[in-house]
Design an enzyme around this catalytic site. Structure first.
Site, PDB file in Angstrom:
ATOM      1  N   LYS A  56       0.844  -1.206   0.000  1.00  0.00           N
ATOM      2  CA  LYS A  56       0.000   0.000   0.000  1.00  0.00           C
ATOM      3  C   LYS A  56       0.873   1.247   0.000  1.00  0.00           C
ATOM      4  O   LYS A  56       1.935   1.269   0.654  1.00  0.00           O
ATOM      5  CB  LYS A  56      -0.913  -0.026   1.234  1.00  0.00           C
ATOM      6  CG  LYS A  56      -1.964   1.077   1.268  1.00  0.00           C
ATOM      7  CD  LYS A  56      -2.906   0.910   2.465  1.00  0.00           C
ATOM      8  CE  LYS A  56      -3.959   2.009   2.529  1.00  0.00           C
ATOM      9  NZ  LYS A  56      -4.886   1.852   3.675  1.00  0.00           N
ATOM     10  N   SER A 131      -9.838   2.034   2.747  1.00  0.00           N
ATOM     11  CA  SER A 131      -8.940   2.752   1.895  1.00  0.00           C
ATOM     12  C   SER A 131      -7.928   1.873   1.156  1.00  0.00           C
ATOM     13  O   SER A 131      -7.326   2.331   0.185  1.00  0.00           O
ATOM     14  CB  SER A 131      -8.173   3.785   2.719  1.00  0.00           C
ATOM     15  OG  SER A 131      -7.368   3.160   3.676  1.00  0.00           O
ATOM     16  N   SER A 155     -10.071  -0.406   6.914  1.00  0.00           N
ATOM     17  CA  SER A 155      -9.489  -0.248   5.577  1.00  0.00           C
ATOM     18  C   SER A 155      -8.804  -1.464   4.989  1.00  0.00           C
ATOM     19  O   SER A 155      -8.447  -1.437   3.808  1.00  0.00           O
ATOM     20  CB  SER A 155      -8.504   0.911   5.580  1.00  0.00           C
ATOM     21  OG  SER A 155      -9.197   2.112   5.417  1.00  0.00           O
TER      22      SER A 155
HETATM   23  N1  GLN Z   1     -13.143   4.465   6.107  1.00  0.00           N
HETATM   24  C1  GLN Z   1     -12.595   4.859   7.361  1.00  0.00           C
HETATM   25  C2  GLN Z   1     -12.141   6.303   7.279  1.00  0.00           C
HETATM   26  O1  GLN Z   1     -12.401   6.893   6.303  1.00  0.00           O
HETATM   27  C3  GLN Z   1     -11.471   3.942   7.730  1.00  0.00           C
HETATM   28  C4  GLN Z   1     -10.237   4.234   7.008  1.00  0.00           C
HETATM   29  C5  GLN Z   1      -9.094   3.345   7.392  1.00  0.00           C
HETATM   30  O2  GLN Z   1      -9.260   2.315   8.032  1.00  0.00           O
HETATM   31  N2  GLN Z   1      -7.906   3.782   7.050  1.00  0.00           N
HETATM   32  O3  GLN Z   1     -11.551   6.827   8.160  1.00  0.00           O
END
Ligand code: GLN
Length: 450
Positions: A56, A131, A155
């Protein structure tokens, strides 16, 4: 089979499909091929010998562009490798390239990405989740055998569910965060995304462990995760929170969980309904805490230290402001404003401190259940993947998508998402949550179900 062939296959597949899927932001082809040649000359030692992996793009890689999918880091080349990247190298995995994500890991669909738009390989009109959308899509599309993602509020698990692959968020502290660009430091964890549970355990084994460079990495032994993959769940006690099958969770999703429970029951496990009564506060708590931490963490992107600097300023203060105005996307700005507000004097007690108190109650909900049960099981998400563009104008419905994954990060416990059927041709995920540092049992259940 030679490592050069494996790596060749990976790049071939990327050339074939990545124009459509757009999982990768940067490829490291020259170095990967050179390393593959080197490996073909030596005897295998590492547990991931010769296996192509994607990383990532919020995990720093020396001399390999690391953008966090942000304009502000578009041309940023780190000067060191994250601890997990060093560990991958020690295990002799071959890094193929860097994977797309929501900007600074803020999002649930990989649509908040400044440099590419990743699609769901099962249906290109749908989001891959986020994400870590690139990490999940790359594995689902067969571009790499496995990948690393990061999970602050879901995410890894949510995109794994949407793309029909296996994704684990380890216990907070299990994996070093050194070299992970911080979003919310008390919640962030790096974890593995794979096709199968066994591969996932191999990858976690390789990246786990205490690290002197990360003071929040835990001084605990790393057990042999693979020895838990016996296929046996006899006598195991499963808790199913009623809040996880309540309104908002689609009937088909609920049914897929009940079907999965039948499979585990047939193998000798038992289950009961339980309650995690503070779950309803998790979303608000998470967005206060994560945005507060983000507002502090992202203050380092000021045009001086890393990446982008504006040309449109004639004094220092203007330079800071313009750089950030031009460099950050809208969602990142929204979080910074929310977090700055929650931390400001006069509001700190009402928002940030209150959120920390509720976080403790949420953690305690989990501890209470784990006094009597080995794992908690429920869906990973309330619905399958949604259409690209469907939620982009409405941040609140986008946030609500993480309702079942976020409590896990607030509590710090480990959880996996494993594929559990389809709805209208789109994959669904089963979430299995474990006690602190008990990834072994999580894997055991996931493997028995898979
Ligand atoms: N979707 C969540 C956010 O927008 C989690 C994101 C994540 O786990 N990095 O914060």
């Amino acid at each position: 089979i030679k490592v050069t062939d494996l790596v060749d296959e990976s790049y071939k597949r990327i050339a074939e499909v990545d124009g459509k899927v757009q999982s990768f932001l940067t490829l490291d082809e020259e170095k990967a091929r050179a390393y593959a040649k080197e490996l073909d000359e030596v005897a295998p030692e590492g547990s991931l010998f010769g296996l192509p992996i994607g990383v990532k793009d919020n995990i720093v890689t020396k001399d390999l562009r690391t953008t966090c999918s942000s304009r502000i880091l578009e041309n940023f080349n780190p000067i060191y490798d994250a601890t997990v990247v060093q560990k991958l190298r020690a295990s002799q995995a071959v890094t193929i390239g860097k994977l797309n994500m929501d900007e600074f890991a803020m999002g649930s669909s990989t649509e908040n990405a400044a440099l590419a738009k990743t699609k769901n390989p099962w249906n290109l009109d749908y989001v891959p989740g986020g994400s870590s959308g690139g990490s999940a899509a790359a594995v689902a599309a067969g571009e790499v055998l496995f990948s690393l993602g990061s999970d602050t509020g879901g995410s890894i698990r949510q995109p794994a569910a949407y793309c029909g692959v296996v994704g684990l968020k380890p216990t907070y502290g299990r994996v070093s965060r050194y070299g992970l660009v911080a979003f919310a430091s008390s919640l962030d964890q790096i974890g593995p995304v794979t096709r199968r549970v066994e591969d996932n355990a191999y990858l976690l084994q390789s990246i786990s462990g205490v690290d002197p460079m990360d003071s929040t990495s835990a001084q605990v032994d790393v057990p042999d995760f693979l020895s838990g993959l016996t296929g046996d769940v006899k006598g195991l006690k499963i808790a199913v929170p009623k809040e996880y099958l309540a309104e908002g969770v689609q009937p088909e999703v609920k049914q897929s969980v009940l079907d999965a429970l039948k499979v585990l029951e047939a193998q000798g496990a038992t289950w009961d309904e339980v309650s995690l009564p503070h779950s309803k506060y998790a979303l608000a708590t998470y967005y206060l805490i994560s945005s507060s931490e983000a507002s502090a963490n992202l203050s380092r992107f000021d045009g001086v230290r890393y990446g982008y600097r504006t040309d449109n300023a004639d004094n220092l203060l203007e330079m800071y402001k313009q750089t950030r105005a031009e460099g950050f996307g809208n969602e990142v700005k929204r979080r910074i404003m929310l977090g700055t507000f929650a931390l400001s004097s006069g509001y700190y007690d009402a928002y940030y401190k209150k959120a920390q108190q509720v976080r403790t109650l949420i953690k305690k909900d989990f501890e209470d259940v784990f006094e009597n049960y080995d794992v908690i099981v429920g869906p990973t998400t309330p619905t399958p993947a949604f259409k690209i563009g469907e939620k982009t104008d409405d941040p609140l419905t986008m946030y609500a998508n993480d309702i079942l994954t976020i409590p896990v990060n607030l509590a710090g416990v480990p959880a996996i998402s494993v594929p559990c059927g389809f709805q209208d041709g789109l994959p669904l995920g089963l979430q299995i949550i474990g006690k602190h540092f008990d990834e072994k049992t999580v894997y055991r259940v996931a493997h028995a179900y898979e």
